[in-house]
Scaffold this active site. Structure first.
Site, PDB file in Angstrom:
ATOM      1  N   ARG A   1       0.815  -1.224   0.000  1.00 27.86           N
ATOM      2  CA  ARG A   1       0.000   0.000   0.000  1.00 27.86           C
ATOM      3  C   ARG A   1       0.849   1.276   0.000  1.00 27.86           C
ATOM      4  O   ARG A   1       0.561   2.207  -0.745  1.00 27.86           O
ATOM      5  CB  ARG A   1      -0.884  -0.002   1.247  1.00 27.86           C
ATOM      6  CG  ARG A   1      -1.882   1.130   1.292  1.00 27.86           C
ATOM      7  CD  ARG A   1      -2.583   1.200   2.652  1.00 27.86           C
ATOM      8  NE  ARG A   1      -2.896  -0.071   3.198  1.00 27.86           N
ATOM      9  CZ  ARG A   1      -4.098  -0.670   3.106  1.00 27.86           C
ATOM     10  NH1 ARG A   1      -5.095  -0.066   2.513  1.00 27.86           N
ATOM     11  NH2 ARG A   1      -4.276  -1.857   3.646  1.00 27.86           N
TER      12      ARG A   1
ATOM     13  N   CYS B   1     -26.682  -2.959  -8.322  1.00 28.00           N
ATOM     14  CA  CYS B   1     -27.945  -3.185  -7.612  1.00 28.00           C
ATOM     15  C   CYS B   1     -27.727  -3.767  -6.224  1.00 28.00           C
ATOM     16  O   CYS B   1     -28.063  -4.921  -5.950  1.00 28.00           O
ATOM     17  CB  CYS B   1     -28.818  -4.116  -8.447  1.00 28.00           C
ATOM     18  SG  CYS B   1     -29.078  -3.429 -10.075  1.00 28.00           S
ATOM     19  N   GLU B   2     -27.102  -2.993  -5.364  1.00 26.85           N
ATOM     20  CA  GLU B   2     -26.871  -3.364  -3.960  1.00 26.85           C
ATOM     21  C   GLU B   2     -26.735  -2.078  -3.172  1.00 26.85           C
ATOM     22  O   GLU B   2     -26.033  -1.169  -3.621  1.00 26.85           O
ATOM     23  CB  GLU B   2     -25.518  -4.080  -3.790  1.00 26.85           C
ATOM     24  CG  GLU B   2     -25.433  -5.396  -4.405  1.00 26.85           C
ATOM     25  CD  GLU B   2     -24.745  -6.424  -3.506  1.00 26.85           C
ATOM     26  OE1 GLU B   2     -24.653  -6.223  -2.292  1.00 26.85           O
ATOM     27  OE2 GLU B   2     -24.327  -7.435  -4.070  1.00 26.85           O
TER      28      GLU B   2
HETATM   29  N1  LLP Z   1       3.370  -9.030   3.227  1.00 24.95           N
HETATM   30  C1  LLP Z   1       2.397  -9.903   3.557  1.00 24.95           C
HETATM   31  C2  LLP Z   1       2.756 -11.227   4.015  1.00 24.95           C
HETATM   32  C3  LLP Z   1       1.043  -9.512   3.454  1.00 24.95           C
HETATM   33  O1  LLP Z   1       0.085 -10.360   3.814  1.00 24.95           O
HETATM   34  C4  LLP Z   1       0.707  -8.209   3.005  1.00 24.95           C
HETATM   35  C5  LLP Z   1      -0.683  -7.769   2.868  1.00 24.95           C
HETATM   36  C6  LLP Z   1       1.764  -7.342   2.652  1.00 24.95           C
HETATM   37  C7  LLP Z   1       3.084  -7.789   2.788  1.00 24.95           C
HETATM   38  C8  LLP Z   1       1.526  -5.952   2.159  1.00 24.95           C
HETATM   39  O2  LLP Z   1       0.883  -5.168   3.119  1.00 24.95           O
HETATM   40  P1  LLP Z   1       0.764  -3.594   2.894  1.00 24.95           P
HETATM   41  O3  LLP Z   1       2.152  -3.008   2.889  1.00 24.95           O
HETATM   42  O4  LLP Z   1       0.082  -3.362   1.607  1.00 24.95           O
HETATM   43  O5  LLP Z   1      -0.030  -3.111   4.050  1.00 24.95           O
HETATM   44  N2  LLP Z   1      -6.991  -5.484   0.726  1.00 24.95           N
HETATM   45  C9  LLP Z   1      -6.693  -4.815   1.969  1.00 24.95           C
HETATM   46  C10 LLP Z   1      -5.258  -5.040   2.402  1.00 24.95           C
HETATM   47  C11 LLP Z   1      -4.887  -6.501   2.552  1.00 24.95           C
HETATM   48  C12 LLP Z   1      -3.440  -6.727   2.915  1.00 24.95           C
HETATM   49  C13 LLP Z   1      -3.075  -8.161   2.908  1.00 24.95           C
HETATM   50  N3  LLP Z   1      -1.691  -8.472   3.144  1.00 24.95           N
HETATM   51  C14 LLP Z   1      -7.054  -3.340   1.841  1.00 24.95           C
HETATM   52  O6  LLP Z   1      -7.520  -2.920   0.789  1.00 24.95           O
HETATM   53  O7  LLP Z   1      -6.916  -2.588   2.785  1.00 24.95           O
END
Ligand code: LLP
Length: 435
Positions: free
Chosen positions: A291, A358-359
Site C-alpha cells: 500500500r 444493484c446493492e
Molecule cells: N506481506 C504480507 C505477508 C502480506 O500479507 C501483506 C498484505 C503485505 C506484505 C503488504 O501489506 P501492505 O504493505 O500493503 O499493508 N486489501 C486490503 C489489504 C490486505 C493486505 C493483505 N496483506 C485493503 O484494501 O486494505
C-alpha cells in the site's frame, strides 16, 4: 506525498490534466503516477540506509505489468502470493531470484513453478507446507529455500479484516511453536533454511506496533542465525497511507504543519525507529510494502451519471462501482472524492456517492460534502492505487476498468478496458441445453 494537484482549476497527475485522460480513455479509469512511486521507493530505501535491504514490493496491491516493470527498474523484487503473480513478475521482466513467495495455500504446481524460477525464499505458513515443498523440491532434485512466517501475536490496531499478526489469524506459526517448526524444517533433506519472516497487518499509521513486533522476535532471529546461518529477516509490509486528507497530503507543507504526535507514519520515522533494532543482527532485511508504495500514487477517475435529489438525501450516481473499487463496501474504507475540474463558485452539495450496482452496499461515501456536480462531470477517488484494480470483480457484468500510467507530461494506456467479448470468452452453453 504524491504528485496529484490542481493546476489552475484542473486536477493533474504530474504534468497531465486528468480531464484529458478521461477524454481519451473514458471512465472508470485508474491513473497512476510513476514519479510518486519512484519517490516512495527512494524514501523508504534511504530510511534504512546502511543496512543490507532488499525491497520486495507486495504486488497484490497493484500488479499491472507496467507498475511491476517500474519497480523492477528501481531495483525492487517482489512479494508474491500465487502462481499467477509469479507469472506476472516473469512477464514484466522482474527478478524472481530476489523475490519471495508467501501465502497459506501454495499448491504443488505453484511450488514447482517457483522452484523452476529460482525463487529467493518460500515464506512458509505451516508444517504441512514444509512437507509439501520438500516433496516437490525432491522430485525436481533441488533444495528449496525456506523462511518460516512467525506470528508475533502483536495487535496492529488496524481494521480486523487486515490484521494478520494476532494469534487468532490464520497466518504464520506462533512464536512459541516456531523453534520446533525450524527443527522440523532442518530435518527435511530438500529444504535449505534461508531466513525468517513476519507481517503484522496493513495500514498501520504509527511505528509502535512495528517496534513491538521486531523487539519481540529479534532474540529468536538471533538464535536462528546461530543455529542455521540464516541470511535474511523479512519484516513484512504494513506502512499506512493518508486517506482522509489525501489530496492535501501530496504537499510536503501538509506534513510539516502537523505536530510530531499527530503526523501519520512516514518512511523516515519507520526507518529511524527500526534501524537501531535491526542493524545489530547483521542480516539482509527484506521489506514487503504494498500500500505505501502505490496507494497514494493512484486515483480512480469516474464520471457523474446523475444527481438524484431525494427526500432529505441526495445521491450522486457515478459510473464507477464497488466492482471497480471494493474497499468502501468491504472495509468501510474512506476515499476522498474530489472534482476533476474545480469550481469554487458553486454551492456545496451533501450527497451519498454511489455506483450503479444493484446493492445498497455499492456506496462510496455517505453524506459527503462536495462541490455541486452534474451529469457528465468528472470526479477522482483518491488513494486508489493500492488494492483498487487488483480487487476488482465483474459483478453486474461490468468490464474491468482501464489503467493509465503517467510520467511527467507523458501518459500511456497500460491496460485497455475489458470488452464484453473477452469477459465471455470462457463461457458456453452446453449441448444439453441447446436442443
Ligand atoms: N506481506 C504480507 C505477508 C502480506 O500479507 C501483506 C498484505 C503485505 C506484505 C503488504 O501489506 P501492505 O504493505 O500493503 O499493508 N486489501 C486490503 C489489504 C490486505 C493486505 C493483505 N496483506 C485493503 O484494501 O486494505
Amino acid at each position: 506525498m504524491h504528485h496529484f494537484h490542481y493546476v489552475g482549476q484542473k486536477l493533474h497527475c504530474e504534468d497531465v490534466a486528468l480531464d484529458a485522460v478521461a477524454g481519451l480513455h473514458g471512465t472508470p479509469t485508474y491513473v497512476y503516477s510513476a514519479r510518486t512511486i519512484e519517490d516512495n521507493y527512494r524514501r523508504l530505501i534511504s530510511s534504512l540506509a546502511g543496512l543490507d535491504v532488499q525491497l520486495c514490493y507486495a504486488m497484490k496491491a497493484n500488479s499491472n505489468l507496467a507498475i511491476l516493470r517500474l519497480f523492477s527498474n528501481l531495483g525492487s523484487a517482489f512479494d508474491l502470493v500465487s502462481g499467477g503473480e509469479l507469472r506476472r513478475v516473469l512477464a514484466a521482466g522482474g527478478a524472481t531470484k530476489r523475490s519471495v513467495f508467501a501465502g497459506v495455500g501454495k499448491t504443488e504446481a505453484e511450488i514447482k513453478l517457483a522452484l523452476e524460477s529460482g525463487i529467493y525464499g518460500f515464506h512458509v505458513e505451516s508444517e504441512p507446507e514444509l512437507a509439501r515443498i520438500n516433496h516437490v523440491a525432491g522430485r525436481l532434485g533441488v533444495k528449496a529455500p525456506v523462511a518460516i512466517r512467525i506470528n508475533p501475536d502483536v495487535d496492529a490496531k488496524t481494521h480486523a479484516k487486515i490484521t494478520t499478526g494476532k494469534s487468532e489469524n490464520k497466518f504464520g506459526i506462533p512464536l512459541k511453536a516456531a523453534a520446533a517448526a525450524y527443527e522440523a524444517a532442518a530435518r527435511f533433506p530438500h529444504l535449505a533454511i534461508r531466513g525468517v519472516q513476519m507481517h503484522i497487518g496493513s495500514q498501520l499509521t504509527s511505528a509502535a506496533p512495528f517496534i513491538e513486533a521486531v523487539q519481540k522476535v529479534v532474540p529468536f532471529v538471533e538464535q536462528l542465525k546461530q543455529l542455521y546461518g540464516i541470511a535474511y529477516f523479512s519484516i513484512g509490509g504494513g506502512i499506512g497511507i493518508v486517506y482522509q486528507d489525501a489530496l492535501a497530503s501530496g504537499d510536503a507543507a501538509w506534513w510539516n504543519a502537523k505536530p510530531e504526535g499527530e503526523r501519520p507514519l512516514t518512511p523516515e520515522a519507520y526507518g529511524a525507529a527500526l534501524k537501531p533494532l535491526l542493524a545489530p543482527l547483521g542480516l539482509r532485511i527484506l521489506l514487503e510494502p504494498g500500500r505505501f508504495m502505490v496507494g497514494n500514487a493512484g486515483v480512480l477517475l469516474s464520471r457523474v451519471e446523475y444527481l438524484k435529489r431525494g427526500q432529505g438525501r441526495n445521491f450522486l450516481v457515478v459510473d464507477a462501482a464497488m466492482n471497480d473499487l471494493v474497499r468502501p463496501a468491504m472495509y468501510d474504507a474512506y476515499h476522498e472524492i474530489v472534482p476533476v475540474v474545480r469550481d469554487t463558485g458553486r454551492p456545496a452539495l451533501k450527497a451519498d456517492v454511489v455506483g450503479p450496482i444493484c446493492e445498497s452496499g455499492d456506496c462510496f461515501a455517505k453524506d459527503r460534502t462536495l462541490q455541486t456536480l452534474g451529469e457528465g462531470e468528472l470526479v477522482a477517488f483518491m488513494s486508489a492505487g493500492a488494492y483498487g484494480y487488483t480487487m476488482a470483480s465483474r459483478y453486474n457484468t461490468r468490464p474491468a476498468a482501464a489503467e493509465v500510467l503517467v510520467s511527467g507530461s507523458r501518459f500511456e494506456l497500460v491496460n485497455a478496458r475489458e470488452t464484453f467479448e473477452t469477459m465471455l470468452a470462457g463461457e458456453k452453453i452446453p449441448a444439453f441445453l441447446k436442443s
